[in-house]
Design an enzyme around this catalytic site. Structure first.
Site, mmCIF file in Angstrom:
data_model
loop_
_atom_site.group_PDB
_atom_site.id
_atom_site.type_symbol
_atom_site.label_atom_id
_atom_site.label_comp_id
_atom_site.label_asym_id
_atom_site.label_seq_id
_atom_site.Cartn_x
_atom_site.Cartn_y
_atom_site.Cartn_z
ATOM 1 C CE LYS A 81 65.310 17.704 21.858
ATOM 2 N NZ LYS A 81 65.568 18.756 20.838
ATOM 3 C CB SER A 156 63.446 21.926 21.979
ATOM 4 O OG SER A 156 64.187 21.178 21.022
ATOM 5 C CB SER A 180 66.580 22.573 19.421
ATOM 6 O OG SER A 180 65.324 23.163 19.534
HETATM 7 N N1 GLN Z 1 63.020 27.213 18.955
HETATM 8 C C1 GLN Z 1 62.704 26.617 17.698
HETATM 9 C C2 GLN Z 1 61.277 26.152 17.685
HETATM 10 O O1 GLN Z 1 60.634 26.295 18.665
HETATM 11 C C3 GLN Z 1 63.666 25.535 17.380
HETATM 12 C C4 GLN Z 1 63.289 24.201 17.853
HETATM 13 C C5 GLN Z 1 64.259 23.131 17.458
HETATM 14 O O2 GLN Z 1 65.334 23.410 16.910
HETATM 15 N N2 GLN Z 1 63.873 21.891 17.686
HETATM 16 O O3 GLN Z 1 60.805 25.639 16.720
#
Ligand code: GLN
Length: 472
Positions: A81, A156, A180
Site C-alpha cells: 500500500k 482504504s 481498511s
Molecule cells: N473506512 C474507515 C475510515 O475511513 C477506515 C479506514 C482505515 O481503516 N484506514 O476511517
C-alpha cells in the site's frame, strides 16, 4: 525461459517450485511485470518497481544456483500500500502533498518480508492517508473492483485488494485503522487480517490514527495470511507501541470453539438480505460441525462509529500537522512567507476528505469541546473494550458479517460521507478494542458479488484465530 501461463496456488508452492527449478525468480517477476502492464485496468498500481524487483529476482536466482538456503517467502511477489515506506522508492499515501517524496528507510514489516526473500513489485493505490471506505478519495483516481469494474473495491486499501483479486501479485500489504483491510477483502473475495494492536511494528507506516493503525496482509488463502503474519509479527525497537509478547510459532490445537454474535446485527434493517441469509447459514454450519454458537447483545453498537470518528479524527489532525510544505513533499508555488507556505501548501495538497477529518479532529480537541468530545470518546472506548473482553470471556470469538452489504457502484456514496462512515459498523470494534480480526469469504450475492465473514479473536492469539478461520 519466459513463463507464458502461470497460475498462482500458494506461497509455499512458489518456494518449492523455485527449489525444484520449475522456473526462476526472474521468470516470475517478468511474468508479473508484464501482467500488470497488460491487465491493470483497475488503477491498482501507482508505480511498478521494475528495476528493484528484477534485481531482487536476480539475487534470489543466484542464491538458488549457489545452494544457499532460501527464506520462507522465497519468490513471493508482493505489492505494498502507498503508505508503507520502502527505502529509495517513492511513497505518497495517495496524496498530492507527498508528491515526489522518497522513503528514507524501509518499514519494518516490509523489511521482514524482504529478509525472507520475497520481492516487492510495486506500490498500490489507496484512499488519501488511508481515509475512506471506497478508494475514491485517492489523489490518483478511484480503484475499480476486478469482479465488476463499475464497482468500488472497498477502501482504504483498495489497490491492495484489487491487485491480489486480479492476480497482479500473489499477496499484498494494507493498513487497517477501522476496517481498511477487512472491508476491501470482503468486497473482492479475499482473506484480510487486522492483527492485534501492537503485534506488527508500525515503523515506516505513514500514520493516520496511531492508536488504531495496524499493518496486515491480503491473501487468497488463510494459510498464506498466517505465513505472512508470522514473518511480520513481533517486537520492534523502532516502534515503542509494538508488543513484547512472544509470537506463537505453533498452530493452535483446539478444534471446537464457542462463537458469539450480536442479536442486533441480525435484526439490523441496514443488512442486505443475502448478507443476512449467508451469515445465518454460517451459524448453522458451525453448529452442525460441533461448535457452540451463542447470541449475545452489545450495548454500544450505536456508539462504535461515532466514537471511532471522534478519536481517529483527533489523532489524524495531530499526525497530519507535519505536512506543512517544508518537511515533506510538495510546496505551494504561491509561498511568500512562512504562514503562506503552510496555508497554501496544505490547502492545495490535501484532498476534501482529509481536510474534513483535520477540521473535525481539530474541533474535537479544541478548548471548550475537548471534554465533550475527545475525553468522552476515550471513556466510551474503554467501555467498548471492557464489553468486548466480557464477551470474549464467554466465547472464543465474536462473529459478524464483515460489511452490511456487497461492493457498491463508484460514485454512489461519494457525496454522502455519513453513509460511507456507516460502512464501518462491523469493523471498527476490533480497532477500538485492539483485538485481531480476520475477514474470510462467506459466499456471494445472486449477482456474484463476494461477501465477507468476520471473526474477531482474543488479543495476541492470532494462532487460534487462524485455526477458526481455516475451519469456516
Ligand atoms: N473506512 C474507515 C475510515 O475511513 C477506515 C479506514 C482505515 O481503516 N484506514 O476511517
Amino acid at each position: 525461459m519466459a513463463l507464458s501461463d502461470y497460475s498462482f496456488v500458494n506461497l509455499a508452492t512458489v518456494r518449492e517450485d523455485l527449489l525444484a527449478k520449475k522456473y526462476s525468480a526472474t521468470d516470475l517477476v517478468e511474468f508479473f511485470l508484464q501482467k500488470i502492464e497488460r491487465e491493470d485496468k483497475y488503477n491498482a498500481f501507482l508505480e511498478v518497481f521494475s528495476n528493484s524487483s528484477l534485481a531482487a529476482a536476480k539475487a534470489l536466482d543466484q542464491k538458488i544456483t549457489s545452494g544457499v538456503s532460501l527464506g520462507e517467502l522465497a519468490g513471493a511477489i508482493i505489492g505494498i500500500k502507498d503508505n508503507l515506506c520502502y527505502k529509495n522508492h517513492k511513497v505518497g499515501a495517495s496524496s498530492k502533498i507527498l508528491n515526489g517524496f522518497q522513503s528514507l528507510f524501509t518499514a519494518t514489516a516490509v523489511q521482514k518480508l524482504i529478509d525472507q526473500d520475497s520481492i516487492i513489485i510495486g506500490r498500490l493505490n489507496c484512499d488519501e492517508f488511508a481515509m475512506g471506505s471506497s478508494n475514491e478519495n485517492s489523489a490518483y483516481g478511484a480503484v475499480r473492483n476486478p469482479i465488476d469494474p463499475s464497482l468500488v473495491p472497498g477502501g482504504s486499501s483498495g489497490g491492495s485488494a484489487a491487485s491480489v483479486a486480479a492476480g497482479l501479485c500473489m499477496a499484498s500489504l494494507g493498513s487497517d485503522t477501522g476496517g481498511s483491510i477487512r472491508q476491501p477483502a470482503s468486497f473482492t473475495g479475499l482473506v484480510g487480517l487486522k492483527p492485534t494492536y501492537g503485534r506488527i511494528s508500525r515503523y515506516g507506516l505513514i500514520a493516520f490514527a496511531s492508536s488504531f493503525d495496524q499493518i496486515g496482509p491480503f491473501t487468497k488463502t488463510v494459510q498464506d495470511s498466517e505465513l505472512l503474519y508470522r514473518v511480520m509479527a513481533g517486537r520492534d525497537a523502532m516502534d515503542s507501541t509494538s508488543a513484547k509478547q512472544p509470537v506463537h510459532q505453533k498452530k493452535a490445537e483446539k478444534k471446537h470453539f464457542t462463537f458469539a454474535y450480536y442479536n442486533e446485527v441480525i435484526d439490523s434493517p441496514g443488512l442486505h438480505p443475502k448478507t443476512k441469509a449467508l451469515f445465518l447459514e454460517k451459524i448453522e454450519a458451525l453448529k452442525r460441525a460441533g461448535h457452540e454458537v451463542i447470541s449475545t447483545s452489545f450495548p454500544y453498537l450505536d456508539q462504535l462509529v461515532p466514537c471511532y470518528y471522534v478519536l481517529t479524527t483527533a489523532e489524524a489532525s495531530s499526525n497530519l500537522g507535519r505536512y506543512d510544505g517544508v518537511h515533506y513533499g510538495a510546496r505551494s508555488e504561491a509561498s511568500a512567507d512562512i504562514p503562506s507556505t503552510y496555508f497554501n501548501s496544505r490547502t492545495e495538497g490535501f484532498g476534501q476528505e482529509v481536510k474534513r477529518r483535520i477540521m473535525l479532529g481539530t474541533f474535537v480537541l479544541s478548548a471548550g469541546y475537548y471534554d465533550a468530545y475527545y475525553s468522552k470518546g476515550q471513556k466510551v472506548r474503554r467501555l467498548i473494550k471492557d464489553a468486548t473482553d466480557q464477551i470474549l470471556a464467554k466465547a472464543d470469538f465474536l462473529i459478524s458479517p464483515t460489511t452490511p452489504h456487497p461492493a457498491f457502484k463508484i460514485g454512489e456514496k461519494a457525496n454522502d460521507p455519513i453513509a460511507l462512515y456507516l460502512e464501518d459498523i462491523f469493523t471498527v470494534q476490533a480497532n477500538l478494542a485492539g483485538n485481531p480480526a480476520i475477514s474470510v469469504p462467506m459466499g456471494t450475492t445472486d449477482e456474484g458479488l463476494p461477501l465477507g465473514f468476520q471473526i474477531l479473536g482474543k488479543s495476541f492469539d492470532e494462532e487460534t484465530l487462524f485455526a477458526a478461520a481455516s475451519l469456516v
